[in-house]
Scaffold this motif. Structure first.
Motif: not given
Length: 122
Positions: A49-57, A75-79
């Protein structure tokens, strides 16, 4: 340009998922292209699973915003779960106005992600 200055992503392998921090405050032009290439390559190379932190953007152009949609779909397609965490006030407003909040799992902090991932596996 030094390599450290051009770094777009910082990646940490945490228990159960990959945490990716986006480092630049503004994602425009060449940085948007680099962001797209780097994050999609990372998603393809990982099975977590991937978590993208955008706090600095603070702001992203349409290329970078489109990348979030493409990444979410891949990501959805890969489950695999995909979360966006800690977008700043302005960026969150942009995501909401563009209705991307309906496509993206946006969370305020990492604790919410841990709780959801534990609920899915426990």
């Amino acid at each position: 340009m030094r390599v450290a200055e051009s770094k777009v992503l910082e990646v940490d392998q945490l228990p159960g998922f990959l945490l990716v921090r986006v480092l630049p405050r503004r994602i425009f032009l060449e940085l948007a292209d680099r962001f797209r290439e780097d994050i999609l390559r990372l998603a393809n190379e990982s099975s977590d699973p991937l978590v993208l932190d955008l706090s600095q953007v603070s702001v992203m152009n349409s290329t970078a915003l489109g990348t979030l949609v493409v990444l979410s779909d891949a990501m959805r397609k890969s489950g695999r779960p995909f979360y966006v965490i800690r977008p700043g006030k302005i960026l969150r407003e942009v995501l909401t106005r563009m209705r991307l909040d309906l496509l993206l799992a946006i969370r305020d902090d990492l604790d919410a992600v841990y709780a959801e991932l534990e609920g899915k596996t426990g």
